[in-house]
Design a protein around this motif. Structure first.
Motif, PDB file in Angstrom:
ATOM      1  N   LYS A  79      26.507  24.904  39.073  1.00  0.00           N
ATOM      2  CA  LYS A  79      25.095  23.469  39.264  1.00  0.00           C
ATOM      3  C   LYS A  79      25.173  22.842  39.818  1.00  0.00           C
ATOM      4  O   LYS A  79      24.025  21.928  40.258  1.00  0.00           O
ATOM      5  CB  LYS A  79      24.509  23.959  38.126  1.00  0.00           C
ATOM      6  N   ARG A  85      38.690  20.613  33.798  1.00  0.00           N
ATOM      7  CA  ARG A  85      39.329  21.386  32.666  1.00  0.00           C
ATOM      8  C   ARG A  85      39.977  21.890  32.603  1.00  0.00           C
ATOM      9  O   ARG A  85      41.315  21.867  31.344  1.00  0.00           O
ATOM     10  CB  ARG A  85      38.432  22.636  32.891  1.00  0.00           C
ATOM     11  N   ALA A 143      33.563  32.716  32.929  1.00  0.00           N
ATOM     12  CA  ALA A 143      33.465  31.577  31.627  1.00  0.00           C
ATOM     13  C   ALA A 143      32.398  30.412  31.379  1.00  0.00           C
ATOM     14  O   ALA A 143      31.278  30.502  33.111  1.00  0.00           O
ATOM     15  CB  ALA A 143      34.248  30.807  31.367  1.00  0.00           C
ATOM     16  N   GLN A 144      31.479  29.764  30.482  1.00  0.00           N
ATOM     17  CA  GLN A 144      30.439  28.974  30.562  1.00  0.00           C
ATOM     18  C   GLN A 144      30.933  27.635  31.651  1.00  0.00           C
ATOM     19  O   GLN A 144      29.619  27.762  32.520  1.00  0.00           O
ATOM     20  CB  GLN A 144      30.111  28.139  29.399  1.00  0.00           C
ATOM     21  N   VAL A 145      32.146  27.465  31.933  1.00  0.00           N
ATOM     22  CA  VAL A 145      31.700  26.610  32.868  1.00  0.00           C
ATOM     23  C   VAL A 145      31.199  26.743  34.597  1.00  0.00           C
ATOM     24  O   VAL A 145      31.336  26.107  35.606  1.00  0.00           O
ATOM     25  CB  VAL A 145      33.570  25.905  32.840  1.00  0.00           C
ATOM     26  N   ASP A 146      31.248  27.934  34.789  1.00  0.00           N
ATOM     27  CA  ASP A 146      31.326  28.981  35.958  1.00  0.00           C
ATOM     28  C   ASP A 146      29.847  28.368  36.242  1.00  0.00           C
ATOM     29  O   ASP A 146      29.298  28.381  37.649  1.00  0.00           O
ATOM     30  CB  ASP A 146      31.857  30.441  35.953  1.00  0.00           C
ATOM     31  N   VAL A 147      28.813  27.891  35.590  1.00  0.00           N
ATOM     32  CA  VAL A 147      27.882  27.990  35.557  1.00  0.00           C
ATOM     33  C   VAL A 147      27.319  26.808  35.651  1.00  0.00           C
ATOM     34  O   VAL A 147      26.450  26.391  36.867  1.00  0.00           O
ATOM     35  CB  VAL A 147      26.529  28.596  33.951  1.00  0.00           C
ATOM     36  N   GLU A 148      28.291  25.780  35.392  1.00  0.00           N
ATOM     37  CA  GLU A 148      28.405  23.958  35.996  1.00  0.00           C
ATOM     38  C   GLU A 148      28.364  24.601  37.254  1.00  0.00           C
ATOM     39  O   GLU A 148      28.228  23.186  37.633  1.00  0.00           O
ATOM     40  CB  GLU A 148      28.505  23.538  34.454  1.00  0.00           C
TER      41      GLU A 148
END
Length: 332
Positions: A208, A313, A200-205
């Motif tokens: 980071k 989340r 999911a997109q949260v994995d990129v964050e």
């Protein structure tokens, strides 16, 4: 008549001497003038260069027994008795050493805000059952499998040949039959946790922000962070591979030959070694490495502050769901 009998006797003796001298004459002489019995025999090197294995003619139905010599068997034996011992020990002992070093440098990751005293349900009973079915069976398979590889080196000198033989026989049956429980648990956790482990997109964050290892940054995550997802997918892939190769070994020569069995054994051993190293890291993080993590699979509930710091989340979704849930009507 006497003369004729003597002639026949002499002729018979000469014939016997001639027959006896044929093999001697057929042999080639060596450098010292003595007969060389191997001069007319094909050398072993020549035979091995002509075919990958030497086969003979037998009277029993088992065609595998007709393989007299297989050069690939020497390579497999060297792998099993030398490379696997050193490589396996390096991977497992190295993993334990790295985890010990991480504990000394980083220490245990504590709940920064302290325990709130409020619990949040993280895993239901059936989810925990599936996890522990897989985990316990994996531990049994790992220990009994390591006995096959390292038992003669580590355990045999300690307990002696008789006790070691009994232990190894029991371990063999435990390894074989526990494999079915492991496969059942693997199927369950694959199905149950599949959706929550999709990227999911949260994995990129999460990446980071340092994955939670930088104290000055907060790494957001859903029900599972990227590190847990990687453990999940590597475990599923390794579990499928080790199970497939294991069943080939459990039911030998069903559509396979000797070379296939050697390949299956090598693949099974290599995958299992790295799988054990991965699970050692997983166990470390869930026990010594992080405060409050073991409670998730122990009781199914985690502290609210732990969930907020590691899976914010997911916690937000859980709290929102609780707020939308209609409250119970008070009894009149």
């Amino acid at each position: 008549m006497t003369l004729l009998a003597r002639i026949r006797l002499v002729t018979f003796v000469l014939m016997l001497l001639g027959i006896a001298s044929v093999p001697v004459c057929a042999q080639k002489l060596g450098p010292d003038g003595a007969p060389n019995p191997d001069a007319s025999v094909t050398s072993q090197r020549t035979l091995l260069e002509q075919a990958p294995r030497i086969q003979g003619r037998i009277d029993i139905p088992d065609v595998k027994a007709s393989v007299l010599m297989q050069p690939a068997g020497r390579a497999w034996d060297y792998f099993h008795e030398v490379l696997l011992h050193w490589g396996g020990a390096l991977v497992i002992v190295g993993t334990i050493a790295l985890l010990g070093l991480a504990y000394l440098i980083i220490g245990r990751i504590r709940i920064a805000a302290g325990r709130s005293g409020r619990k949040v349900l993280r895993f239901r009973a059936f989810e925990r059952f599936s996890h522990w079915l897989t985990a316990v069976s994996f531990v049994v398979l790992g220990l009994t499998g390591l006995n096959i590889t390292f038992g003669k080196i580590v355990l045999l000198p300690l307990v002696g040949p008789e006790i070691f033989s009994e232990i190894s026989e029991i371990a063999k049956y435990m390894h074989n039959f526990t494999s079915f429980a492991f496969v059942a648990g693997l199927v369950l956790i694959t199905v149950i946790f599949f959706r929550d482990n999709l990227l999911a997109q949260v994995d990129v964050e999460w990446v980071k922000q340092g994955g939670g290892f930088i104290k000055s940054k907060h790494a957001p995550a859903g029900r599972f962070n990227l590190g847990e997802k990687m453990v999940y997918w590597f475990s599923v892939a390794a579990g499928v591979a080790v199970s497939a190769s294991g069943f080939v070994l459990l039911f030998p020569f069903y559509g396979t030959n000797i070379a296939d069995m050697q390949l299956a054994q090598a693949a099974h051993a290599i995958i299992a070694i790295f799988f054990i190293a991965l699970i050692l890291a997983h166990i470390y993080i869930g026990t010594l490495g992080m405060e409050g993590a073991f409670e998730a699979m122990g009781t199914g509930e985690v502290d609210l502050n732990w969930a907020r710091e590691h899976h914010d989340r997911w916690l937000a979704e859980q709290l929102e769901r609780e707020d939308r849930r209609p409250s119970a009507t008070p009894a009149e």
